[in-house]
Design an enzyme around this catalytic site. Structure first.
Site, PDB file in Angstrom:
ATOM      1  N   HIS A   7      -9.742 121.293  10.815  1.00 61.19           N
ATOM      2  CA  HIS A   7     -10.423 121.795  12.004  1.00 61.19           C
ATOM      3  C   HIS A   7     -11.583 120.867  12.384  1.00 61.19           C
ATOM      4  CE1 HIS A   7     -13.265 124.761  13.994  1.00 61.19           C
ATOM      5  NE2 HIS A   7     -12.177 124.856  14.730  1.00 61.19           N
ATOM      6  N   HIS A  49     -15.508 118.871  21.000  1.00 62.38           N
ATOM      7  CA  HIS A  49     -15.138 120.286  21.007  1.00 62.38           C
ATOM      8  C   HIS A  49     -15.521 121.004  22.286  1.00 62.38           C
ATOM      9  CE1 HIS A  49     -15.636 124.637  20.079  1.00 62.38           C
ATOM     10  NE2 HIS A  49     -14.442 124.434  19.560  1.00 62.38           N
TER      11      HIS A  49
END
Length: 311
Positions: A7, A49
């Site tokens: 992640h 992100h």
């Protein structure tokens, strides 16, 4: 054995989405590396992100007057050359404190931002060097917002993947998005050759106009299976707490997902941010692997998940 999806890289150890974090995740045994995709002002695809830069960089120090009316600094307002001058930091809260205090020290280290093409080149180089096949897992961030800003990032993403010959090895790619309309568009209009993952959040997150309450229902899941290959729900979507002893039990919707033929790749498994009902990272991973039976999991700590799976 479920897939280990790094992640934002090995983000439990190094600042998220930096090439150093991706290389470390590779070395830790991840099966796939995640890339969140946003666009710069000159339409370069960045691995970042958020559409904002201010919580993960020194942009406010270097370009103090370049924020919008909401006080945020948007990647879309900067050219790639300007973004390359920034230092990438550990994620911070709005008040400047670190989101995860025990991780890499905030506002330190010699890290920068990279393009999607640069990361794909790194992944393929590492694969060739080590004789492994680690895949990529790009997420299209806020596609409707990007179109409002004058750029359509979904076809740009597919073009970059094609430039690196991933169309010849589509099993090495998952493409994910929170926007259900974009997932449908990818399949039906853009002829995406890769496996598609519908991310499932909460309406309060305002990730997209998608109604996640409707999506995460038996009817919504069955409809989703017409376009997607997998679902990526938040971990809390997959269990409920027994009111008697606060022990987690598997949600009934897991069976609906299975019956629909969808893979399950939940997010995010963090040793320093456990969901309610779990007292250790080991218990969390064991429950989702052995009880829920997930097909993959997003984690900030790929080494710890790898060690648990090997046990």
């Amino acid at each position: 054995m479920p897939l280990i999806i790094a992640h934002r890289g090995a983000s439990g150890y190094l600042p998220e989405h930096t090439l150093a974090a991706k290389k470390l995740a590779f070395e830790m045994g991840a099966d796939f590396l995640e890339q969140d995709i946003v666009a710069s002002r000159d339409d370069e695809l960045l691995v970042l992100h958020d559409v904002h830069l201010d919580r993960v960089s020194d942009v406010a120090l270097r370009f103090p007057d370049r924020h919008r009316g909401d006080g945020r600094f948007y990647a879309r307002d900067f050219d790639l050359d300007e973004i390359r001058t920034l230092s990438a930091w550990e994620r911070m809260n709005a008040d400047g404190s670190p989101v995860y205090p025990d991780r890499y020290p905030a506002k330190s280290g010699d890290f920068g931002f990279n393009t999607l093409a640069e990361e794909l080149a790194l992944v393929q180089s590492l694969n060739a060097e080590h004789g492994r096949t680690v895949g990529v897992y790009p997420e299209i961030k806020r596609p409707a917002w990007h179109r409002e800003q004058g750029v359509d990032i979904a076809p740009l993403l597919l073009n970059v993947l094609a430039d690196f010959d991933y169309a010849a090895t589509p099993d090495q790619v998952f493409v994910q998005c929170f926007d259900a309309a974009e997932v449908t568009r990818l399949r039906k209009e853009l002829n995406c050759p890769y496996r598609l993952v519908q991310l499932v959040g909460y309406n309060s997150w305002s990730e997209a106009t998608t109604d996640y309450d409707q999506l995460w229902s038996p009817e919504g899941i069955r409809a989703l299976a017409e376009t997607a290959d997998a679902v990526g729900p938040h971990v809390t979507h997959l269990f409920e707490l027994n009111n008697v002893d606060s022990m987690p039990v598997v949600s009934d919707l897991v069976g609906v997902v299975r019956d629909a033929g969808l893979l399950i790749h939940p997010f995010t498994f963090r040793a320093d941010d456990l969901p309610p009902g779990f007292h250790s990272f080991e218990d969390l991973v064991e429950f989702f692997v052995d009880v829920v039976g997930v097909d993959g999991l997003f984690t900030d700590f790929p080494d710890r998940v790898r060690a648990l799976l090997q046990e």
